[in-house]
Design an enzyme around this catalytic site. Structure first.
Site, PDB file in Angstrom:
ATOM      1  N   CYS A  75       0.446 -20.985  -9.049  1.00  0.00           N
ATOM      2  CA  CYS A  75       1.050 -19.921  -9.769  1.00  0.00           C
ATOM      3  C   CYS A  75       2.171 -19.063  -9.301  1.00  0.00           C
ATOM      4  O   CYS A  75       3.199 -18.795  -9.825  1.00  0.00           O
ATOM      5  CB  CYS A  75       0.206 -18.494 -10.141  1.00  0.00           C
ATOM      6  N   CYS A 218      -7.293   4.260  16.541  1.00  0.00           N
ATOM      7  CA  CYS A 218      -6.936   5.624  16.918  1.00  0.00           C
ATOM      8  C   CYS A 218      -8.239   6.753  16.746  1.00  0.00           C
ATOM      9  O   CYS A 218      -8.185   7.584  17.612  1.00  0.00           O
ATOM     10  CB  CYS A 218      -5.630   6.136  16.170  1.00  0.00           C
TER      11      CYS A 218
HETATM   12  C1  HEC Z   1      -4.816  10.836  21.431  1.00  0.00           C
HETATM   13  C2  HEC Z   1      -3.319  10.435  20.839  1.00  0.00           C
HETATM   14  C3  HEC Z   1      -3.484   9.667  19.506  1.00  0.00           C
HETATM   15  C4  HEC Z   1      -3.916  10.143  18.270  1.00  0.00           C
HETATM   16  C5  HEC Z   1      -4.554  11.411  18.165  1.00  0.00           C
HETATM   17  C6  HEC Z   1      -3.743   9.067  17.421  1.00  0.00           C
HETATM   18  N1  HEC Z   1      -3.325   8.083  17.910  1.00  0.00           N
HETATM   19 FE1  HEC Z   1      -2.379   6.619  16.729  1.00  0.00          FE
HETATM   20  N2  HEC Z   1      -1.815   5.662  18.525  1.00  0.00           N
HETATM   21  C7  HEC Z   1      -2.028   5.903  19.776  1.00  0.00           C
HETATM   22  C8  HEC Z   1      -1.559   5.256  20.863  1.00  0.00           C
HETATM   23  C9  HEC Z   1      -1.552   5.562  22.391  1.00  0.00           C
HETATM   24  C10 HEC Z   1      -0.935   4.176  20.103  1.00  0.00           C
HETATM   25  C11 HEC Z   1      -0.361   2.775  20.917  1.00  0.00           C
HETATM   26  C12 HEC Z   1       0.975   3.108  21.035  1.00  0.00           C
HETATM   27  C13 HEC Z   1       1.942   3.882  20.008  1.00  0.00           C
HETATM   28  O1  HEC Z   1       2.346   3.132  19.248  1.00  0.00           O
HETATM   29  O2  HEC Z   1       2.026   5.102  20.155  1.00  0.00           O
HETATM   30  C14 HEC Z   1      -1.061   4.548  18.900  1.00  0.00           C
HETATM   31  C15 HEC Z   1      -0.817   3.562  17.775  1.00  0.00           C
HETATM   32  C16 HEC Z   1      -0.614   3.968  16.369  1.00  0.00           C
HETATM   33  C17 HEC Z   1      -0.019   3.062  15.149  1.00  0.00           C
HETATM   34  C18 HEC Z   1       0.852   1.910  15.521  1.00  0.00           C
HETATM   35  C19 HEC Z   1       2.163   2.146  15.528  1.00  0.00           C
HETATM   36  C20 HEC Z   1       3.192   0.667  15.926  1.00  0.00           C
HETATM   37  O3  HEC Z   1       4.200   1.020  15.924  1.00  0.00           O
HETATM   38  O4  HEC Z   1       2.658  -0.287  16.026  1.00  0.00           O
HETATM   39  C21 HEC Z   1      -0.451   3.758  14.265  1.00  0.00           C
HETATM   40  C22 HEC Z   1      -0.077   3.399  12.712  1.00  0.00           C
HETATM   41  C23 HEC Z   1      -1.343   4.946  14.573  1.00  0.00           C
HETATM   42  N3  HEC Z   1      -1.351   5.004  16.066  1.00  0.00           N
HETATM   43  C24 HEC Z   1      -1.727   5.757  13.593  1.00  0.00           C
HETATM   44  C25 HEC Z   1      -2.818   6.809  13.958  1.00  0.00           C
HETATM   45  C26 HEC Z   1      -3.306   7.627  13.026  1.00  0.00           C
HETATM   46  C27 HEC Z   1      -3.308   7.149  11.357  1.00  0.00           C
HETATM   47  C28 HEC Z   1      -4.052   8.636  13.461  1.00  0.00           C
HETATM   48  C29 HEC Z   1      -4.890   9.693  13.140  1.00  0.00           C
HETATM   49  C30 HEC Z   1      -6.324   9.247  12.502  1.00  0.00           C
HETATM   50  C31 HEC Z   1      -3.912   8.665  15.124  1.00  0.00           C
HETATM   51  N4  HEC Z   1      -2.832   7.340  15.131  1.00  0.00           N
HETATM   52  C32 HEC Z   1      -4.031   9.408  15.995  1.00  0.00           C
HETATM   53  C33 HEC Z   1      -2.711   7.535  20.127  1.00  0.00           C
HETATM   54  C34 HEC Z   1      -2.912   8.156  19.244  1.00  0.00           C
HETATM   55  C1  HEC Z   2      -3.769 -18.313 -12.215  1.00  0.00           C
HETATM   56  C2  HEC Z   2      -2.436 -17.665 -11.582  1.00  0.00           C
HETATM   57  C3  HEC Z   2      -2.503 -17.111 -10.289  1.00  0.00           C
HETATM   58  C4  HEC Z   2      -3.213 -17.260  -9.198  1.00  0.00           C
HETATM   59  C5  HEC Z   2      -3.782 -18.743  -8.827  1.00  0.00           C
HETATM   60  C6  HEC Z   2      -2.711 -16.323  -8.098  1.00  0.00           C
HETATM   61  N1  HEC Z   2      -1.852 -15.495  -8.688  1.00  0.00           N
HETATM   62 FE1  HEC Z   2      -1.224 -14.039  -7.439  1.00  0.00          FE
HETATM   63  N2  HEC Z   2      -0.532 -13.202  -9.450  1.00  0.00           N
HETATM   64  C7  HEC Z   2      -0.368 -14.014 -10.554  1.00  0.00           C
HETATM   65  C8  HEC Z   2       0.398 -13.141 -11.611  1.00  0.00           C
HETATM   66  C9  HEC Z   2       0.256 -13.173 -12.963  1.00  0.00           C
HETATM   67  C10 HEC Z   2       0.825 -11.821 -10.944  1.00  0.00           C
HETATM   68  C11 HEC Z   2       1.065 -10.613 -11.350  1.00  0.00           C
HETATM   69  C12 HEC Z   2       0.478  -9.615 -11.986  1.00  0.00           C
HETATM   70  C13 HEC Z   2      -0.294  -8.734 -11.229  1.00  0.00           C
HETATM   71  O1  HEC Z   2       0.302  -8.113 -10.552  1.00  0.00           O
HETATM   72  O2  HEC Z   2      -1.502  -9.080 -11.126  1.00  0.00           O
HETATM   73  C14 HEC Z   2       0.310 -11.802  -9.592  1.00  0.00           C
HETATM   74  C15 HEC Z   2       0.623 -10.984  -8.780  1.00  0.00           C
HETATM   75  C16 HEC Z   2       0.140 -11.232  -7.209  1.00  0.00           C
HETATM   76  C17 HEC Z   2       0.576 -10.259  -6.007  1.00  0.00           C
HETATM   77  C18 HEC Z   2       1.502  -9.118  -6.410  1.00  0.00           C
HETATM   78  C19 HEC Z   2       2.703  -9.407  -6.268  1.00  0.00           C
HETATM   79  C20 HEC Z   2       3.529  -7.955  -6.592  1.00  0.00           C
HETATM   80  O3  HEC Z   2       4.897  -8.306  -6.967  1.00  0.00           O
HETATM   81  O4  HEC Z   2       3.262  -6.971  -6.359  1.00  0.00           O
HETATM   82  C21 HEC Z   2       0.220 -10.803  -4.973  1.00  0.00           C
HETATM   83  C22 HEC Z   2       0.393 -10.324  -3.611  1.00  0.00           C
HETATM   84  C23 HEC Z   2      -0.436 -11.918  -5.373  1.00  0.00           C
HETATM   85  N3  HEC Z   2      -0.600 -12.289  -6.484  1.00  0.00           N
HETATM   86  C24 HEC Z   2      -0.958 -12.966  -4.224  1.00  0.00           C
HETATM   87  C25 HEC Z   2      -1.791 -13.988  -4.550  1.00  0.00           C
HETATM   88  C26 HEC Z   2      -2.513 -14.790  -3.499  1.00  0.00           C
HETATM   89  C27 HEC Z   2      -2.424 -14.633  -2.216  1.00  0.00           C
HETATM   90  C28 HEC Z   2      -2.957 -16.002  -4.342  1.00  0.00           C
HETATM   91  C29 HEC Z   2      -3.778 -16.898  -3.552  1.00  0.00           C
HETATM   92  C30 HEC Z   2      -5.007 -16.351  -3.137  1.00  0.00           C
HETATM   93  C31 HEC Z   2      -2.714 -15.764  -5.719  1.00  0.00           C
HETATM   94  N4  HEC Z   2      -1.971 -14.826  -5.881  1.00  0.00           N
HETATM   95  C32 HEC Z   2      -3.024 -16.461  -6.740  1.00  0.00           C
HETATM   96  C33 HEC Z   2      -0.993 -14.884 -10.750  1.00  0.00           C
HETATM   97  C34 HEC Z   2      -1.565 -15.756 -10.027  1.00  0.00           C
END
Ligand code: HEC
Ligand code: HEC
Length: 257
Positions: A75, A218
């Site tokens: 599709c 986290c």
């Molecule tokens: C104690 C400090 C701490 C707290 C509280 C914390 N995190 Fe983190 N988090 C980290 C560390 C360390 C990393 C890895 C390094 C970085 O990207 O900051 C991380 C990484 C992340 C990343 C990835 C960032 C990237 O660029 O890939 C996300 C998303 C994230 N945290 C979300 C959350 C969320 C949602 C919460 C609350 C539920 C949370 N963190 C609470 C320490 C914390």
């Molecule tokens: C039978 C046809 C069909 C097949 C097979 C199919 N899709 Fe779709 N898909 C659609 C149609 C139609 C839409 C648009 C309507 C909707 O969002 O549900 C869609 C929407 C999506 C979207 C959202 C696109 C957007 O613009 O937000 C994703 C992501 C996606 N398909 C992934 C997949 C993946 C991964 C597979 C295989 C595992 C798959 N589809 C198989 C028909 C199909």
């Protein structure tokens, strides 16, 4: 595990909870906080370990999910044009179901709902691979989640969760990723906690992981019970963080320390 946590408490004592809005100034990707070596690992498609997921995703894209049944390709014939920009606008209100859905949730419903195959688990290789493949079609494009009356409550809920202190360390996400970003925490430089690079290969894990695996990590690191994968809380968190990081380029498939 105890020792690093004690260091954490020391590091954060005196942190102030107050936080009213998005980070000052434009959002900064976690990429900027990485060492040049780790940046290079992400930048070089031949070295980037997470490119494995994209390759695996290409295989799955052309696979029959039920015997003799359709493939994604049947599709969505041209993935590059059909899926360009898609990852940049998730989570979103699904136009078909009217429900808020993450990219992973949408892929699960395509497989289980449309194709009638067993739903892949969160963090399964299949789901990570398809998420990475679709994310890759938006690489370099700005995160662009719509703020609408329907998504508004999700964004507000995610913000509330982000700012709520929790766990034995009594810290909020904002305490680290808002109040202390740019500062050293053990081997890491704390980032603003953006989600534009996921799924990533994380060197600390020696493994791949989704946005929700990062949230789980986290939450566990502050000794708090994580929400379930696919829960409304994590969906709200993703929606809020996407809006908070609006404009950041998608880096999928990312590499993180
Ligand atoms: C104690 C400090 C701490 C707290 C509280 C914390 N995190 Fe983190 N988090 C980290 C560390 C360390 C990393 C890895 C390094 C970085 O990207 O900051 C991380 C990484 C992340 C990343 C990835 C960032 C990237 O660029 O890939 C996300 C998303 C994230 N945290 C979300 C959350 C969320 C949602 C919460 C609350 C539920 C949370 N963190 C609470 C320490 C914390
Ligand atoms: C039978 C046809 C069909 C097949 C097979 C199919 N899709 Fe779709 N898909 C659609 C149609 C139609 C839409 C648009 C309507 C909707 O969002 O549900 C869609 C929407 C999506 C979207 C959202 C696109 C957007 O613009 O937000 C994703 C992501 C996606 N398909 C992934 C997949 C993946 C991964 C597979 C295989 C595992 C798959 N589809 C198989 C028909 C199909």
């Amino acid at each position: 595990m105890m020792k690093p946590l004690l260091i954490l408490v020391g590091f954060l004592s005196g942190a102030v909870a107050a936080w009213a809005g998005p980070p000052d100034g434009p959002p900064v990707s976690g990429y900027q906080m990485m060492t040049p070596e780790t940046q290079q690992l992400q930048d070089d498609d031949f070295l980037n370990p997470a490119m494995f997921l994209v390759d695996r995703g290409i295989t799955l894209w052309g696979r029959e999910w039920t015997q003799g049944g359709a493939t994604c390709q049947s599709c969505h014939s041209d993935i590059a044009s059909d899926m360009a920009g898609v990852a940049a606008r998730y989570p979103r209100i699904d136009p078909v179901s009217g429900q808020m859905v993450s990219l992973e949730g949408k892929i699960i419903s395509e497989i289980a709902g449309r194709l009638g195959a067993p739903a892949p688990d969160y963090e399964s290789e299949d789901l990570l691979a398809l998420t990475a493949l679709i994310g890759f079609q938006s690489r370099g494009m700005p995160m662009n989640v719509a703020v609408t009356p329907d998504s508004g409550p999700w964004i507000a809920k995610g913000k509330e969760i982000f700012e709520t202190r929790r766990g034995q360390l009594n810290l909020s996400c904002a305490n680290c990723h808002q109040d202390h970003w740019g500062e050293k925490l053990r081997g890491d430089t704390l980032s603003q906690g953006h989600i534009n690079a996921f799924p990533v290969y994380r060197l600390t894990w020696s493994d791949f992981g989704s946005r929700q695996r990062m949230f789980t990590w986290c939450m566990e690191s502050i000794r708090s019970e994580p929400y379930a994968y696919g829960s409304e809380e994590f969906l709200a968190m993703e929606t809020y963080l996407a809006v908070r990081g609006a404009g950041l380029p998608i880096e999928t498939p990312g590499v993180r320390r």
